[in-house]
Enzyme design. Structure first.
Site: not given
Ligand code: DGL
Length: 279
Positions: A87, A201
């Site tokens: 992440c 992302c």
């Protein structure tokens, strides 16, 4: 003179180790897929912190307050050899704090600004991440260090995270939603010059096909999944591995949506057991 090497136990059976892959949702699956491609017999456990998503809208202090303790607990419960923070938002915000909280190696995701700057001919690149990631000092430092010859357009989108979640939950994705999210980037003053976009992302590589077909020009979409897989391999090589865990690879969804379609998505990525954790 003959030298003997005694190889026993899991080393002999080709055990490569056990990695815990962590994200706020399905995004880490894009990283898990690259790791599997490179290390097919690595055992993986996956944790999706669904209940706290989207990370991209949380403040730095909220993430710093939550993540180190959570990763410590998960590491105690799951007992992996390494942790992959799959992440960008968590990595660019709290990697140092997570590393300090656990006693095993932690690999974070670094937005692929360096390769994008190197690949760009127009020297105009975009960084597409969550609103949190594109504001982080970490990203500024990467731009200063590796892209100071480029014009860099930063765009944060929390809707694309939601669209990727929808896609993997088997819901329809409307290409107009994607076009709307990308419009500010490509219709701005330098938009027509962009020839490389950093997918900063981990949810966004899951939308690569849709992203590609929504832009007016030819663009390279660059994510850091393959680099993370190489890093995992090199860190594992130097570790004394714990005994392998028994049973199939497992995904734990913390308070998350567990429709059959979403569970199937995790299975498709090799997480045969999917368990919902209700905190
Ligand atoms: N997949 C995550 C990332 O790479 C974040 C998504 C979210 O906002 O929760 O940044």
């Amino acid at each position: 003179m003959c030298h003997k090497t005694l190889v026993t136990g899991w080393v002999q059976q080709g055990h490569m180790g056990h990695a815990l892959i962590f994200d706020s949702g399905v995004g880490g699956l894009s990283v898990a897929a690259e790791i599997r491609k490179r290390l097919p017999s690595l055992q993986m456990s996956y944790v999706a912190d669904d209940i706290f998503r989207p990370y991209g809208e949380k403040t730095e202090s909220q993430l710093k307050a939550r993540l180190p303790g959570l990763l410590w607990e998960l590491s105690e419960a799951i007992n992996p050899d390494i942790i992959v923070i799959a992440c960008n938002t968590a990595s660019t915000t709290a990697l140092k704090e997570i590393r300090a909280a656990v006693d095993i190696p932690v690999i974070g995701v670094v937005p692929a600004i360096k390769p994008a700057a190197a690949a760009s001919r127009t020297k105009t690149i975009a960084v597409l991440g969550t609103p949190g990631t594109v504001q982080r000092r970490y990203v500024d430092d990467l731009i200063n260090d590796f892209a100071d010859d480029c014009h860099v357009i930063l765009q944060g989108s929390v809707n694309l995270v939601d669209i990727a979640e929808k896609k993997l939950a088997g819901k329809p994705v409307d290409s107009e939603w994607i076009k709307t999210e990308l419009a500010p980037m490509f219709s701005g003053r330098h938009g027509a010059d962009i020839d490389a976009v950093v997918l900063a992302c981990t949810h966004f590589p899951l939308l690569r096909k849709e992203l590609k077909s929504s832009v007016p020009q030819s663009v390279q979409w660059i994510d850091s999944g393959p680099a993370i897989a190489r890093r995992v391999e090199s860190v594992l090589k130097n570790l004394t591995l714990k005994p392998p865990r028994s049973g199939p690879d497992m995904a734990l969804l913390v308070g998350g949506e567990t429709s059959p379609e979403r569970i199937n998505a995790f299975k498709k990525y090799g997480f045969e057991r999917v368990v919902a954790l209700m905190p």
